[in-house]
Design a protein around this motif. Sequence first.
Motif, PDB file in Angstrom:
ATOM      1  N   LEU A   1       0.840  -1.187   0.000  1.00  0.00           N
ATOM      2  CA  LEU A   1       0.000   0.000   0.000  1.00  0.00           C
ATOM      3  C   LEU A   1       0.879   1.241   0.000  1.00  0.00           C
ATOM      4  O   LEU A   1       1.929   1.273   0.648  1.00  0.00           O
ATOM      5  N   LYS A   2       0.436   2.248  -0.726  1.00  0.00           N
ATOM      6  CA  LYS A   2       1.231   3.475  -0.820  1.00  0.00           C
ATOM      7  C   LYS A   2       0.387   4.683  -0.459  1.00  0.00           C
ATOM      8  O   LYS A   2      -0.847   4.622  -0.443  1.00  0.00           O
ATOM      9  N   ASP A   3       1.073   5.760  -0.163  1.00  0.00           N
ATOM     10  CA  ASP A   3       0.403   7.009   0.192  1.00  0.00           C
ATOM     11  C   ASP A   3      -0.600   7.393  -0.900  1.00  0.00           C
ATOM     12  O   ASP A   3      -0.269   7.400  -2.090  1.00  0.00           O
ATOM     13  N   GLY A   4      -1.830   7.698  -0.488  1.00  0.00           N
ATOM     14  CA  GLY A   4      -2.869   8.083  -1.427  1.00  0.00           C
ATOM     15  C   GLY A   4      -3.840   6.982  -1.780  1.00  0.00           C
ATOM     16  O   GLY A   4      -4.890   7.243  -2.378  1.00  0.00           O
ATOM     17  N   ASP A   5      -3.508   5.731  -1.436  1.00  0.00           N
ATOM     18  CA  ASP A   5      -4.421   4.620  -1.715  1.00  0.00           C
ATOM     19  C   ASP A   5      -5.638   4.660  -0.797  1.00  0.00           C
ATOM     20  O   ASP A   5      -5.574   5.172   0.338  1.00  0.00           O
ATOM     21  N   ILE A   6      -6.724   4.091  -1.270  1.00  0.00           N
ATOM     22  CA  ILE A   6      -7.848   3.726  -0.407  1.00  0.00           C
ATOM     23  C   ILE A   6      -8.050   2.226  -0.563  1.00  0.00           C
ATOM     24  O   ILE A   6      -7.913   1.688  -1.666  1.00  0.00           O
ATOM     25  N   VAL A   7      -8.346   1.541   0.540  1.00  0.00           N
ATOM     26  CA  VAL A   7      -8.460   0.082   0.476  1.00  0.00           C
ATOM     27  C   VAL A   7      -9.603  -0.399   1.352  1.00  0.00           C
ATOM     28  O   VAL A   7      -9.777   0.066   2.483  1.00  0.00           O
ATOM     29  N   ASN A   8     -10.384  -1.300   0.813  1.00  0.00           N
ATOM     30  CA  ASN A   8     -11.414  -1.971   1.596  1.00  0.00           C
ATOM     31  C   ASN A   8     -10.878  -3.309   2.075  1.00  0.00           C
ATOM     32  O   ASN A   8     -10.292  -4.070   1.301  1.00  0.00           O
ATOM     33  N   VAL A   9     -11.061  -3.587   3.352  1.00  0.00           N
ATOM     34  CA  VAL A   9     -10.710  -4.887   3.923  1.00  0.00           C
ATOM     35  C   VAL A   9     -11.995  -5.550   4.391  1.00  0.00           C
ATOM     36  O   VAL A   9     -12.738  -4.988   5.211  1.00  0.00           O
ATOM     37  N   ASP A  10     -12.266  -6.725   3.851  1.00  0.00           N
ATOM     38  CA  ASP A  10     -13.522  -7.442   4.082  1.00  0.00           C
ATOM     39  C   ASP A  10     -13.234  -8.718   4.861  1.00  0.00           C
ATOM     40  O   ASP A  10     -12.550  -9.619   4.358  1.00  0.00           O
ATOM     41  N   VAL A  11     -13.735  -8.774   6.090  1.00  0.00           N
ATOM     42  CA  VAL A  11     -13.443  -9.877   7.014  1.00  0.00           C
ATOM     43  C   VAL A  11     -14.724 -10.645   7.330  1.00  0.00           C
ATOM     44  O   VAL A  11     -15.740 -10.040   7.679  1.00  0.00           O
ATOM     45  N   THR A  12     -14.659 -11.957   7.209  1.00  0.00           N
ATOM     46  CA  THR A  12     -15.764 -12.812   7.648  1.00  0.00           C
ATOM     47  C   THR A  12     -15.185 -13.972   8.444  1.00  0.00           C
ATOM     48  O   THR A  12     -14.359 -14.736   7.932  1.00  0.00           O
ATOM     49  N   CYS A  13     -15.609 -14.096   9.689  1.00  0.00           N
ATOM     50  CA  CYS A  13     -15.169 -15.192  10.553  1.00  0.00           C
ATOM     51  C   CYS A  13     -16.269 -16.239  10.677  1.00  0.00           C
ATOM     52  O   CYS A  13     -17.452 -15.923  10.617  1.00  0.00           O
ATOM     53  N   ILE A  14     -15.835 -17.478  10.862  1.00  0.00           N
ATOM     54  CA  ILE A  14     -16.753 -18.548  11.255  1.00  0.00           C
ATOM     55  C   ILE A  14     -16.370 -18.945  12.675  1.00  0.00           C
ATOM     56  O   ILE A  14     -15.285 -19.490  12.902  1.00  0.00           O
ATOM     57  N   LEU A  15     -17.229 -18.646  13.615  1.00  0.00           N
ATOM     58  CA  LEU A  15     -16.982 -18.946  15.022  1.00  0.00           C
ATOM     59  C   LEU A  15     -18.082 -19.864  15.523  1.00  0.00           C
ATOM     60  O   LEU A  15     -19.264 -19.500  15.493  1.00  0.00           O
ATOM     61  N   ASN A  16     -17.695 -21.053  15.949  1.00  0.00           N
ATOM     62  CA  ASN A  16     -18.658 -22.052  16.427  1.00  0.00           C
ATOM     63  C   ASN A  16     -19.774 -22.306  15.410  1.00  0.00           C
ATOM     64  O   ASN A  16     -20.931 -22.514  15.777  1.00  0.00           O
ATOM     65  N   GLY A  17     -19.404 -22.265  14.129  1.00  0.00           N
ATOM     66  CA  GLY A  17     -20.358 -22.567  13.073  1.00  0.00           C
ATOM     67  C   GLY A  17     -21.157 -21.385  12.562  1.00  0.00           C
ATOM     68  O   GLY A  17     -21.944 -21.540  11.615  1.00  0.00           O
ATOM     69  N   TYR A  18     -20.960 -20.199  13.152  1.00  0.00           N
ATOM     70  CA  TYR A  18     -21.724 -19.016  12.753  1.00  0.00           C
ATOM     71  C   TYR A  18     -20.831 -18.003  12.048  1.00  0.00           C
ATOM     72  O   TYR A  18     -19.672 -17.810  12.421  1.00  0.00           O
ATOM     73  N   TYR A  19     -21.410 -17.325  11.057  1.00  0.00           N
ATOM     74  CA  TYR A  19     -20.672 -16.394  10.208  1.00  0.00           C
ATOM     75  C   TYR A  19     -20.965 -14.944  10.605  1.00  0.00           C
ATOM     76  O   TYR A  19     -22.121 -14.581  10.826  1.00  0.00           O
ATOM     77  N   GLY A  20     -19.903 -14.143  10.654  1.00  0.00           N
ATOM     78  CA  GLY A  20     -20.046 -12.707  10.898  1.00  0.00           C
ATOM     79  C   GLY A  20     -19.246 -11.939   9.865  1.00  0.00           C
ATOM     80  O   GLY A  20     -18.037 -12.131   9.730  1.00  0.00           O
ATOM     81  N   ASP A  21     -19.902 -11.055   9.120  1.00  0.00           N
ATOM     82  CA  ASP A  21     -19.335 -10.438   7.919  1.00  0.00           C
ATOM     83  C   ASP A  21     -19.345  -8.917   8.056  1.00  0.00           C
ATOM     84  O   ASP A  21     -20.397  -8.319   8.323  1.00  0.00           O
TER      85      ASP A  21
END
Length: 290
Positions: free
Chosen positions: A128-148
């Motif tokens: 990543l460089k100065d001036g960038d914009i970035v989306n970070v998309d995280v989804t966990c599976i915890l005890n069988g359940y999804y959180g996005d």
Amino acid sequence: MKISKINRNDLCWCNSGKKYKKCHLEQDTRLEELALAGYEVPSRGMIKTPEQIEGIRRSSQLSKTILDNLEEIIRPGISTEEIDRYVHEYTLSCGAHPAPLNYKGYPRSVCTSINEVICHGIPDDRQLKDGDIVNVDVTCILNGYYGDTSRMFLIGNPSPKAQELVKVARECLYLGIEQVKPFHRIGHIAYAIEQHANKYGFSVVQDFGGHGVGIAFHEEPFVQHFGSQEDGMVLVPNMVFTIEPMINAGSYKTKILADGWTTITVDGSLSAQWEHTVRVTDTGVEVLSL
């Protein structure tokens, strides 16, 4: 479409332990009337139980924590591969699993979408460089359940236009969330988002949208982010889904690259996206990933 076939004094289908007449009878009757009038209504399978909601809430909070932690890590010079490694290791250390990894062949544990990349950017050695914009998309599976959930990160000092796009995209998300309430339609969410984006001369991606989530990574309903208030499914309490508007500075049209995942704007314009997992409550909305 016949929804209600349970005797009034039987236990409710939702496993609440209450009699049907004291639980979902009134709602089911109203949904049946709406279905007969031509409205799209949710199936019972889309309505989550309290146990499921708690599991989704915990997983969503873990995904939020990961993004919070990344606020201290993401900076000019970091590679998206390093971001992926952090997300992967932290997720596993919490007894969870990164949902993107090997999902339909996706090779990483997180999506990192930079500048003109709308979504599904694959982490690599790019720094990543100065001036960038970035989306970070995280989804966990915890005890069988999804959180996005996902959010935008400003790297160094992006242009005023880039900063405005990121700000407006976030406003679009929260204006959409404000429209989540019982017996509103998905179209209310979509209309609020599109009208706000258009006010600033931006466009809303039409090829992707939000989705049901919790028991699986992607469930019904599809949550479009553009169109009329009269479109889309009727919302009822304990439906759980994501709202994740993708807002482009130029054309709304998309192009998927040869890797089969990375999706960019056709005109090379910037794109920004924010996302939460939400639950419809009896009176409004709960943001599970906030």
